[in-house]
Scaffold this motif. Structure first.
Motif, PDB file in Angstrom:
ATOM      1  N   THR A 149       0.830  -1.196   0.000  1.00  0.00           N
ATOM      2  CA  THR A 149       0.000   0.000   0.000  1.00  0.00           C
ATOM      3  C   THR A 149       0.869   1.252   0.000  1.00  0.00           C
ATOM      4  O   THR A 149       1.801   1.368   0.796  1.00  0.00           O
ATOM      5  N   THR A 150       0.556   2.180  -0.897  1.00  0.00           N
ATOM      6  CA  THR A 150       1.301   3.436  -0.999  1.00  0.00           C
ATOM      7  C   THR A 150       0.323   4.599  -0.877  1.00  0.00           C
ATOM      8  O   THR A 150      -0.675   4.654  -1.593  1.00  0.00           O
ATOM      9  N   LEU A 151       0.625   5.509   0.031  1.00  0.00           N
ATOM     10  CA  LEU A 151      -0.234   6.663   0.298  1.00  0.00           C
ATOM     11  C   LEU A 151       0.559   7.935   0.055  1.00  0.00           C
ATOM     12  O   LEU A 151       1.711   8.042   0.483  1.00  0.00           O
ATOM     13  N   GLY A 152      -0.021   8.896  -0.648  1.00  0.00           N
ATOM     14  CA  GLY A 152       0.676  10.157  -0.917  1.00  0.00           C
ATOM     15  C   GLY A 152      -0.158  11.362  -0.538  1.00  0.00           C
ATOM     16  O   GLY A 152      -1.386  11.355  -0.698  1.00  0.00           O
ATOM     17  N   GLY A 153       0.501  12.390  -0.024  1.00  0.00           N
ATOM     18  CA  GLY A 153      -0.218  13.608   0.336  1.00  0.00           C
ATOM     19  C   GLY A 153       0.684  14.821   0.309  1.00  0.00           C
ATOM     20  O   GLY A 153       1.908  14.700   0.457  1.00  0.00           O
ATOM     21  N   VAL A 154       0.088  15.996   0.099  1.00  0.00           N
ATOM     22  CA  VAL A 154       0.874  17.227   0.124  1.00  0.00           C
ATOM     23  C   VAL A 154       1.287  17.519   1.564  1.00  0.00           C
ATOM     24  O   VAL A 154       0.548  17.236   2.511  1.00  0.00           O
ATOM     25  N   ALA A 155       2.483  18.100   1.719  1.00  0.00           N
ATOM     26  CA  ALA A 155       3.032  18.256   3.064  1.00  0.00           C
ATOM     27  C   ALA A 155       3.506  19.672   3.362  1.00  0.00           C
ATOM     28  O   ALA A 155       4.138  19.905   4.387  1.00  0.00           O
ATOM     29  N   ASP A 156       3.210  20.629   2.462  1.00  0.00           N
ATOM     30  CA  ASP A 156       3.729  21.975   2.679  1.00  0.00           C
ATOM     31  C   ASP A 156       2.755  22.880   3.431  1.00  0.00           C
ATOM     32  O   ASP A 156       3.077  24.026   3.722  1.00  0.00           O
ATOM     33  N   LYS A 157       1.570  22.347   3.746  1.00  0.00           N
ATOM     34  CA  LYS A 157       0.603  23.118   4.527  1.00  0.00           C
ATOM     35  C   LYS A 157       0.037  22.235   5.628  1.00  0.00           C
ATOM     36  O   LYS A 157      -0.040  21.016   5.494  1.00  0.00           O
ATOM     37  N   ARG A 158      -0.391  22.886   6.707  1.00  0.00           N
ATOM     38  CA  ARG A 158      -0.879  22.155   7.872  1.00  0.00           C
ATOM     39  C   ARG A 158      -2.061  21.261   7.536  1.00  0.00           C
ATOM     40  O   ARG A 158      -2.138  20.119   7.988  1.00  0.00           O
ATOM     41  N   GLU A 159      -2.984  21.756   6.680  1.00  0.00           N
ATOM     42  CA  GLU A 159      -4.163  20.957   6.360  1.00  0.00           C
ATOM     43  C   GLU A 159      -3.808  19.702   5.560  1.00  0.00           C
ATOM     44  O   GLU A 159      -4.456  18.663   5.687  1.00  0.00           O
ATOM     45  N   GLY A 160      -2.750  19.802   4.714  1.00  0.00           N
ATOM     46  CA  GLY A 160      -2.308  18.634   3.957  1.00  0.00           C
ATOM     47  C   GLY A 160      -1.735  17.563   4.868  1.00  0.00           C
ATOM     48  O   GLY A 160      -2.039  16.377   4.719  1.00  0.00           O
ATOM     49  N   CYS A 161      -0.898  17.970   5.816  1.00  0.00           N
ATOM     50  CA  CYS A 161      -0.326  17.029   6.779  1.00  0.00           C
ATOM     51  C   CYS A 161      -1.418  16.393   7.635  1.00  0.00           C
ATOM     52  O   CYS A 161      -1.368  15.198   7.938  1.00  0.00           O
ATOM     53  N   ALA A 162      -2.408  17.211   8.002  1.00  0.00           N
ATOM     54  CA  ALA A 162      -3.516  16.702   8.821  1.00  0.00           C
ATOM     55  C   ALA A 162      -4.326  15.660   8.058  1.00  0.00           C
ATOM     56  O   ALA A 162      -4.756  14.651   8.626  1.00  0.00           O
ATOM     57  N   ALA A 163      -4.538  15.886   6.736  1.00  0.00           N
ATOM     58  CA  ALA A 163      -5.288  14.929   5.916  1.00  0.00           C
ATOM     59  C   ALA A 163      -4.545  13.596   5.830  1.00  0.00           C
ATOM     60  O   ALA A 163      -5.153  12.524   5.929  1.00  0.00           O
ATOM     61  N   THR A 164      -3.221  13.664   5.640  1.00  0.00           N
ATOM     62  CA  THR A 164      -2.423  12.440   5.576  1.00  0.00           C
ATOM     63  C   THR A 164      -2.506  11.676   6.887  1.00  0.00           C
ATOM     64  O   THR A 164      -2.666  10.453   6.909  1.00  0.00           O
ATOM     65  N   GLN A 165      -2.431  12.394   8.003  1.00  0.00           N
ATOM     66  CA  GLN A 165      -2.502  11.727   9.307  1.00  0.00           C
ATOM     67  C   GLN A 165      -3.878  11.100   9.537  1.00  0.00           C
ATOM     68  O   GLN A 165      -3.986   9.992  10.068  1.00  0.00           O
ATOM     69  N   ARG A 166      -4.936  11.794   9.108  1.00  0.00           N
ATOM     70  CA  ARG A 166      -6.282  11.214   9.259  1.00  0.00           C
ATOM     71  C   ARG A 166      -6.400   9.915   8.458  1.00  0.00           C
ATOM     72  O   ARG A 166      -7.011   8.944   8.912  1.00  0.00           O
ATOM     73  N   ASP A 167      -5.791   9.898   7.259  1.00  0.00           N
ATOM     74  CA  ASP A 167      -5.835   8.686   6.449  1.00  0.00           C
ATOM     75  C   ASP A 167      -5.037   7.555   7.103  1.00  0.00           C
ATOM     76  O   ASP A 167      -5.454   6.391   7.060  1.00  0.00           O
ATOM     77  N   LEU A 168      -3.907   7.866   7.691  1.00  0.00           N
ATOM     78  CA  LEU A 168      -3.138   6.846   8.400  1.00  0.00           C
ATOM     79  C   LEU A 168      -3.934   6.298   9.582  1.00  0.00           C
ATOM     80  O   LEU A 168      -3.892   5.092   9.875  1.00  0.00           O
TER      81      LEU A 168
END
Length: 228
Positions: A149-168
């Motif tokens: 499984t490979t997951l990708g997300g934008v990481a240059d803004k707080r909301e992008g990091c938060a979305a990735t963490q919610r998916d994890l």
């Protein structure tokens, strides 16, 4: 008989589009190549826009061997298979047992209540159905090749990091509900793009380890997005 049942299942999932497009193994018209192209096309698109991107690599421990038979039967019903096909598969899985023999000494017989019987005709399609809802409700792009499984997300803004963490968090919850575990020794995150803040994500209570290069389906991907 297994091949006949495979044909019935394959026709059903194809007509009803029951298997999500994120799955690339044992899926008609898809392969390792389509997996890599589809996923990294999105990642490079973000990088071309000057975005920082985090790519998370995950693997489930002994995935084929640990799928619960009772959970699998429930998922077969949900994907729209007729009751006779589901009943045949339930009977096919039922009353299996195994034992170990070492130097002529035998263990007692133990019932088999999990596993998709890797190497069998039906194993791959049954596994795809079992893992199909892994990415239900996900916010970020996710790609699967069986259980890789490979997951990708934008990481240059707080909301992008938060979305990735919610998916994890969603992935961890899925694993718990389905009696599975992600392989802690194989999860990694590769930070891509200039000025990547190197945000630390976690899976459950554990932080993901950062890596400068990772192998994805036989292709080495480094943090400069060069592949070999």
């Amino acid at each position: 008989m297994e091949r006949f049942i495979l044909g019935v299942i394959s026709k059903n999932v194809e007509e009803k589009k029951a298997i999500r497009s994120s799955q690339h193994r044992s899926t008609k018209g898809k392969s390792c190549l389509t997996n890599l192209i589809a996923f990294y096309n999105g990642m490079t698109g973000w990088m071309d826009e000057g975005r920082a991107v985090d790519v998370v690599y995950l693997d489930i421990i002994k995935a084929f061997n640990t799928i619960s038979h009772s959970f699998l039967i429930g998922k077969l019903r949900k994907c729209g298979l007729d009751k006779w096909t589901v009943r045949w598969i339930e009977t096919w899985l039922k009353d299996r047992a195994q034992r170990v023999m070492i130097s002529g000494t035998e263990s007692s017989w133990r019932s088999i209540t999990s596993g998709a019987f890797q190497g069998s005709v039906l194993g791959p399609v049954l596994f795809n159905i079992f893992i199909n809802d892994l990415d239900e409700g996900m916010e970020c792009p996710l790609s699967k090749f069986a259980d890789d499984t490979t997951l990708g997300g934008v990481a240059d803004k707080r909301e992008g990091c938060a979305a990735t963490q919610r998916d994890l968090d969603r992935l961890e919850s899925w694993a718990e509900r389905n009696l599975m575990k992600f392989n802690k020794g194989k999860w990694r995150v590769v930070h891509l793009g200039r000025n990547n803040p190197l945000h630390q994500d976690r899976l459950g209570a554990d932080l993901l380890e950062s890596s400068s290069v990772e192998k994805d389906l036989g292709v080495l991907v480094d943090n400069r997005m060069t592949m070999s």
